[in-house]
Enzyme design. Sequence first.
Site, PDB file in Angstrom:
ATOM      1  N   LYS A 210       0.853  -1.188   0.000  1.00  0.00           N
ATOM      2  CA  LYS A 210       0.000   0.000   0.000  1.00  0.00           C
ATOM      3  C   LYS A 210       0.886   1.233   0.000  1.00  0.00           C
ATOM      4  O   LYS A 210       1.518   1.563   0.994  1.00  0.00           O
ATOM      5  CB  LYS A 210      -0.928   0.057   1.218  1.00  0.00           C
ATOM      6  CG  LYS A 210      -2.005   1.158   1.040  1.00  0.00           C
ATOM      7  CD  LYS A 210      -2.559   1.678   2.341  1.00  0.00           C
ATOM      8  CE  LYS A 210      -1.742   2.783   2.935  1.00  0.00           C
ATOM      9  NZ  LYS A 210      -1.783   4.071   2.177  1.00  0.00           N
TER      10      LYS A 210
ATOM     11  N   GLY B  21       6.920   5.491   7.877  1.00  0.00           N
ATOM     12  CA  GLY B  21       6.021   6.630   7.974  1.00  0.00           C
ATOM     13  C   GLY B  21       6.189   7.350   9.294  1.00  0.00           C
ATOM     14  O   GLY B  21       7.252   7.303   9.921  1.00  0.00           O
ATOM     15  N   SER B  22       5.132   8.002   9.737  1.00  0.00           N
ATOM     16  CA  SER B  22       5.198   8.831  10.934  1.00  0.00           C
ATOM     17  C   SER B  22       5.240   7.990  12.204  1.00  0.00           C
ATOM     18  O   SER B  22       4.850   6.817  12.212  1.00  0.00           O
ATOM     19  CB  SER B  22       3.989   9.767  10.976  1.00  0.00           C
ATOM     20  OG  SER B  22       2.810   9.027  11.250  1.00  0.00           O
TER      21      SER B  22
ATOM     22  N   GLY C 173       3.128   4.690  13.035  1.00  0.00           N
ATOM     23  CA  GLY C 173       3.925   3.527  13.404  1.00  0.00           C
ATOM     24  C   GLY C 173       3.466   2.902  14.708  1.00  0.00           C
ATOM     25  O   GLY C 173       3.477   1.676  14.868  1.00  0.00           O
TER      26      GLY C 173
ATOM     27  N   GLU D 238      10.177   1.899  10.359  1.00  0.00           N
ATOM     28  CA  GLU D 238      11.116   3.010  10.188  1.00  0.00           C
ATOM     29  C   GLU D 238      10.300   4.286  10.215  1.00  0.00           C
ATOM     30  O   GLU D 238       9.534   4.568   9.297  1.00  0.00           O
ATOM     31  CB  GLU D 238      11.902   2.900   8.877  1.00  0.00           C
ATOM     32  CG  GLU D 238      12.941   3.997   8.744  1.00  0.00           C
ATOM     33  CD  GLU D 238      13.822   3.849   7.519  1.00  0.00           C
ATOM     34  OE1 GLU D 238      14.005   4.861   6.814  1.00  0.00           O
ATOM     35  OE2 GLU D 238      14.300   2.738   7.256  1.00  0.00           O
TER      36      GLU D 238
ATOM     37  N   CYS E 290      13.717  11.178   5.507  1.00  0.00           N
ATOM     38  CA  CYS E 290      13.701  10.840   6.935  1.00  0.00           C
ATOM     39  C   CYS E 290      15.038  11.145   7.597  1.00  0.00           C
ATOM     40  O   CYS E 290      15.090  11.456   8.787  1.00  0.00           O
ATOM     41  CB  CYS E 290      13.364   9.363   7.119  1.00  0.00           C
ATOM     42  SG  CYS E 290      11.705   8.917   6.581  1.00  0.00           S
TER      43      CYS E 290
ATOM     44  N   GLU F  17       9.913  16.864  13.861  1.00  0.00           N
ATOM     45  CA  GLU F  17      10.351  16.627  12.486  1.00  0.00           C
ATOM     46  C   GLU F  17       9.738  17.683  11.568  1.00  0.00           C
ATOM     47  O   GLU F  17       8.525  17.796  11.451  1.00  0.00           O
ATOM     48  CB  GLU F  17       9.931  15.226  12.037  1.00  0.00           C
ATOM     49  CG  GLU F  17      10.532  14.833  10.705  1.00  0.00           C
ATOM     50  CD  GLU F  17      10.254  13.373  10.371  1.00  0.00           C
ATOM     51  OE1 GLU F  17      11.100  12.739   9.723  1.00  0.00           O
ATOM     52  OE2 GLU F  17       9.186  12.864  10.763  1.00  0.00           O
TER      53      GLU F  17
END
Length: 479
Positions: free
Chosen positions: A173, A225-226, A230, A247, A281, A378
């Site tokens: 996805k 992702g975030s 996560g 990650e 990232c 971030e």
Amino acid sequence: MQTLRHLIGERWEESTGADIVTVVDPATEEAFAHFAAASPADVGRAVTAAADAQPRWAALTVTERVGHIDAWAETITAHAAELAELECREMGKPVGVGRTFIDGATAGLRAAAAQALTYPFTETMTGPGGERTDIVRHPLGVTAVITPWNFPVPMVLGALGPLLAAGNTVVVKPSERSPVSTVRLFELAESAGLPAGVLNLVLGEGRTGAALTEHEDVQLVHFTGSVAAGRSVGGATGRRLRRCVLELGGKDPVVVDAGVDPVATAQAVAFGAFINTGQICTSMERIYVHERIADEFVEALVAAARTFTLGDGTEPATVLGPLVDERQRDTVRRHVEDAVHKGATVRTGGAVPERPGYFYPATVLTDVDDTMLVMTEETFGPVAPVVVVPSFEEGLARAADSRYGLAATVYTHDPAHITAAAHLPAGVVWVNQWQGGGPERLYEPARDSGMGATGAHAAYDAATRPTSIHHAPAPAATR
């Protein structure tokens, strides 16, 4: 307007869901593709297709599976320019930058798959009295890969090599913000002869991802992702007692020592902070520079930032494309405005340009402190906040003071300082070269940046389940 579909088994299918998602070109703000998000029923059919195909795929020899992956990689290489153009249109990355990363990811796919040829899927240990233990590593079965929008093609390729080569099938996805290039990537897999059902594709937003991570037949979820998303993935897989590799976010530090060339180092830091419009990232988001070279370093960093020309990524002169969408640009703007309100100085950039598209200039901030969002959250944009420190040791200590631990970079010629940098809480520590290393690299994010070791043999360990078969000598026959 292009209509995107899901790949389920051997068929490209319309969704049974009703929610329509639109993909917008961030350089023009114009919609150019749309799709109906996959429903839980669509996700279930994709998982079933993967489960049906998995025994046949696992029954191939490792060499045969690697051969299929190599054929796909060859096809990707032939279409790399097309894929880079699609990435540019869906998320703004300049075509030249995108092509470089796609070529690197394709080479990485080949290298990761080739590691299967030497990975110990079967090991034998002998003991006293003729005892023997065979350790056999089996594929997990159906695995899921959920990828972010900032590197649509490379992130898919980076995850798939070990999963496929180990004998698993996959449901992918991609991010709903940049699915177009991934759709084309899977069309290329079909044309390269990858067996039907080995790769499946579902398009959608968070609810589609949740249906995939919560599916009882998915044995591993590889998520990038975030942090917030996560945590949801980790919770879903934990409840089902299934594996996940996460990650997540980063707030990567850079420590610049007194003995390095300030101009050359500033140019390297500018690249690490601004490439892909800071949407990486492992972008350099916190910069700690020794006071002895700070003035020269900042001056050179500002000069380098001004060479990052804004523009549509299809134009050869463009170095800095737009951010992926208005929401991301608002985050960047909010971080910079918060810093300025709290006393930071804008040395260059720092304002939204008056033009169509979700652009933001390369920005250098000084006089920042740890009360500012730009130093704690971030940013994921082209912003380089600089902190002047009196010593390398203080820079290292401040670099370590974060809830994130994805990667870190250190510029120094001092052997003792290099040794000290190895203790930074990060999955990767680069010394004097950002993004260094090859396919043999092993790492695991620290703290809130994720969990699960990956790279080289660790990726195969995660993609397989070991079984020990113990053989003892048969009892002696009795008369």
